[in-house]
Design a protein around this motif. Structure first.
Motif, PDB file in Angstrom:
ATOM      1  N   GLY A  71       3.191   9.364   0.835  1.00 37.73           N
ATOM      2  CA  GLY A  71       3.004   8.608   2.071  1.00 37.73           C
ATOM      3  C   GLY A  71       2.343   7.264   1.819  1.00 37.73           C
ATOM      4  O   GLY A  71       2.064   6.876   0.676  1.00 37.73           O
ATOM      5  N   CYS A  72       2.055   6.556   2.896  1.00 37.39           N
ATOM      6  CA  CYS A  72       1.592   5.167   2.780  1.00 37.39           C
ATOM      7  C   CYS A  72       0.284   5.027   2.012  1.00 37.39           C
ATOM      8  O   CYS A  72       0.132   4.093   1.207  1.00 37.39           O
ATOM      9  N   LEU A  73      -0.675   5.928   2.228  1.00 37.34           N
ATOM     10  CA  LEU A  73      -1.949   5.814   1.520  1.00 37.34           C
ATOM     11  C   LEU A  73      -1.765   6.004   0.023  1.00 37.34           C
ATOM     12  O   LEU A  73      -2.383   5.290  -0.782  1.00 37.34           O
ATOM     13  N   GLN A  74      -0.899   6.934  -0.362  1.00 33.38           N
ATOM     14  CA  GLN A  74      -0.653   7.148  -1.788  1.00 33.38           C
ATOM     15  C   GLN A  74       0.138   5.985  -2.389  1.00 33.38           C
ATOM     16  O   GLN A  74      -0.120   5.573  -3.529  1.00 33.38           O
ATOM     17  N   ILE A  75       1.082   5.454  -1.625  1.00 32.93           N
ATOM     18  CA  ILE A  75       1.839   4.294  -2.098  1.00 32.93           C
ATOM     19  C   ILE A  75       0.886   3.125  -2.355  1.00 32.93           C
ATOM     20  O   ILE A  75       0.967   2.442  -3.380  1.00 32.93           O
ATOM     21  N   HIS A  76      -0.057   2.920  -1.426  1.00 32.76           N
ATOM     22  CA  HIS A  76      -1.040   1.840  -1.569  1.00 32.76           C
ATOM     23  C   HIS A  76      -1.899   2.054  -2.806  1.00 32.76           C
ATOM     24  O   HIS A  76      -2.172   1.110  -3.573  1.00 32.76           O
ATOM     25  N   GLU A  77      -2.307   3.290  -3.025  1.00 30.56           N
ATOM     26  CA  GLU A  77      -3.137   3.606  -4.197  1.00 30.56           C
ATOM     27  C   GLU A  77      -2.369   3.358  -5.494  1.00 30.56           C
ATOM     28  O   GLU A  77      -2.909   2.817  -6.461  1.00 30.56           O
ATOM     29  N   GLN A  78      -1.107   3.723  -5.520  1.00 32.83           N
ATOM     30  CA  GLN A  78      -0.293   3.539  -6.729  1.00 32.83           C
ATOM     31  C   GLN A  78      -0.041   2.064  -7.030  1.00 32.83           C
ATOM     32  O   GLN A  78       0.158   1.689  -8.186  1.00 32.83           O
ATOM     33  N   LEU A  79      -0.065   1.239  -5.997  1.00 31.59           N
ATOM     34  CA  LEU A  79       0.120  -0.200  -6.191  1.00 31.59           C
ATOM     35  C   LEU A  79      -1.149  -0.873  -6.721  1.00 31.59           C
ATOM     36  O   LEU A  79      -1.117  -2.029  -7.127  1.00 31.59           O
TER      37      LEU A  79
ATOM     38  N   ASP B 146      -2.492  -5.360  -1.488  1.00 33.19           N
ATOM     39  CA  ASP B 146      -1.366  -4.441  -1.659  1.00 33.19           C
ATOM     40  C   ASP B 146      -0.836  -3.912  -0.323  1.00 33.19           C
ATOM     41  O   ASP B 146       0.298  -3.417  -0.257  1.00 33.19           O
ATOM     42  N   TRP B 147      -1.666  -4.032   0.730  1.00 34.98           N
ATOM     43  CA  TRP B 147      -1.171  -3.633   2.054  1.00 34.98           C
ATOM     44  C   TRP B 147      -0.009  -4.520   2.495  1.00 34.98           C
ATOM     45  O   TRP B 147       0.788  -4.141   3.348  1.00 34.98           O
ATOM     46  N   GLY B 148       0.107  -5.710   1.927  1.00 32.02           N
ATOM     47  CA  GLY B 148       1.210  -6.606   2.258  1.00 32.02           C
ATOM     48  C   GLY B 148       2.560  -6.010   1.909  1.00 32.02           C
ATOM     49  O   GLY B 148       3.584  -6.407   2.477  1.00 32.02           O
ATOM     50  N   LYS B 149       2.569  -5.069   0.952  1.00 31.44           N
ATOM     51  CA  LYS B 149       3.807  -4.391   0.578  1.00 31.44           C
ATOM     52  C   LYS B 149       3.981  -3.069   1.332  1.00 31.44           C
ATOM     53  O   LYS B 149       5.117  -2.631   1.563  1.00 31.44           O
ATOM     54  N   VAL B 150       2.873  -2.445   1.705  1.00 32.54           N
ATOM     55  CA  VAL B 150       2.933  -1.129   2.350  1.00 32.54           C
ATOM     56  C   VAL B 150       3.138  -1.247   3.864  1.00 32.54           C
ATOM     57  O   VAL B 150       3.947  -0.523   4.453  1.00 32.54           O
ATOM     58  N   SER B 151       2.422  -2.167   4.498  1.00 35.41           N
ATOM     59  CA  SER B 151       2.458  -2.275   5.958  1.00 35.41           C
ATOM     60  C   SER B 151       3.856  -2.498   6.517  1.00 35.41           C
ATOM     61  O   SER B 151       4.221  -1.879   7.532  1.00 35.41           O
ATOM     62  N   PRO B 152       4.681  -3.377   5.915  1.00 40.48           N
ATOM     63  CA  PRO B 152       6.039  -3.548   6.450  1.00 40.48           C
ATOM     64  C   PRO B 152       6.865  -2.256   6.394  1.00 40.48           C
ATOM     65  O   PRO B 152       7.686  -2.006   7.280  1.00 40.48           O
TER      66      PRO B 152
END
Length: 297
Positions: free
Chosen positions: A105-113, A119-125
């Motif tokens: 999910g989004c929190l894990q994606i953010h952590e992996q980035l 990095d929220w600039g890639k996750v938020s959209p």
């Protein structure tokens, strides 16, 4: 910019159910959906809760789409589209918590980035695309969300730090509730609920109650007030000029997301018809020229 008088249009419901585990989110969502459709076959559950949706199969023949990890926004979007393509009337997403706080999910994606603020600039959209898929769906959508106890640590200048309980908090990105038509919070394991957000005015500031099919019937009655999308669709199909389509798009701006594909399709049809008329006219004129040339000889 156009200033116009406010009008009620028929809308698709965006309903939220939140509560702790065991409080009856899935069961309540199914009863709501049946009240809205009166047809179990028109209900689909996107199940991220390890098959829990099938526990209530005795209620009726609703459909289940099992969604396992990774719980990326894109996989949720694919599941929503699959339901839409199957002529479903009500989609239950049980639950959306995994899209935010689950494996993949989004929190894990953010952590992996890298877990940095930028990095929220890639996750938020990506998360917003998931929200948009819910808001723009042609189906009624019911989402369930887990809740957890929300704490903070307060400290005074001279005293020890204290852990302060602030009630419960939905496990999804903050602000999702504001996108909904109604958000119901299940408050105990007896399935009692209250409305924490209500654009309909049917439930806000009312005594706590238990959700049943009648709740869904109240909501669909409110939803069906005003001008229907079917009536607007007929107006679009009857339109014979592109200028008329522009007028309809402005007239029904409050439901522009729903009618935009219809407007574009009709515009393409009118343009194709116009091109055919031009080609036919050119052919007729060419034939007339040949005939006139033959007559002159």
């Amino acid at each position: 910019m156009i200033l116009e008088q406010a009008k009620r249009h028929q809308v698709k419901l965006r309903l939220g159910l939140s509560g702790a585990s065991g409080f009856g989110k899935s069961y309540s969502a199914l009863l709501l959906a049946y009240g809205i459709t009166n047809d179990w076959n028109k209900i689909a559950v996107i199940d991220t809760e390890n098959g829990s949706a099938s526990l209530y199969a005795h209620l009726g023949g609703y459909n289940v789409l099992s969604l396992n990890d990774p719980y990326s926004p894109e996989r949720y979007i694919q599941a929503i589209k699959a339901c839409e393509e199957s002529d479903i009337a009500v989609i239950i997403i049980d639950s959306i918590t995994h899209e935010w706080n689950g494996k993949g999910g989004c929190l894990q994606i953010h952590e992996q980035l890298g877990g940095r603020f930028q990095d929220w600039g890639k996750v938020s959209p990506r998360h917003q695309s998931f929200i948009d898929a819910i808001l723009k769906s042609k189906c009624h959508v019911i989402t369930t969300t887990r809740r957890k106890v929300d704490y903070s640590i307060d400290s005074t200048q001279n005293g020890p730090a204290k852990v302060v309980k602030h009630g419960t908090k939905e496990i999804t990105r903050e602000g999702f509730e504001y996108e909904l038509t109604v958000n119901f919070e299940l408050i105990n394991d007896s399935h009692l609920c209250k409305a924490s957000k209500d654009r309909t005015g049917l439930f806000m500031d009312k005594p706590e109650f238990i959700i049943n099919a009648a709740t869904g019937r109240k909501l669909i009655a409110w939803c069906n007030e005003g001008i229907s999308i079917d009536d607007i669709r007929q107006e679009i199909e009857n339109c014979i000029k592109i200028e008329g389509l522009k007028h309809l798009y402005a007239k029904y701006s409050s439901v522009k997301n729903e009618i935009k594909p219809l407007i574009i399709k009709r515009k393409q049809e009118l343009e194709a018809l116009s091109n055919q008329l031009v080609e036919t006219k050119d052919i007729v004129e060419s034939q007339n020229t040949e005939i006139n040339g033959t007559d002159s000889k």
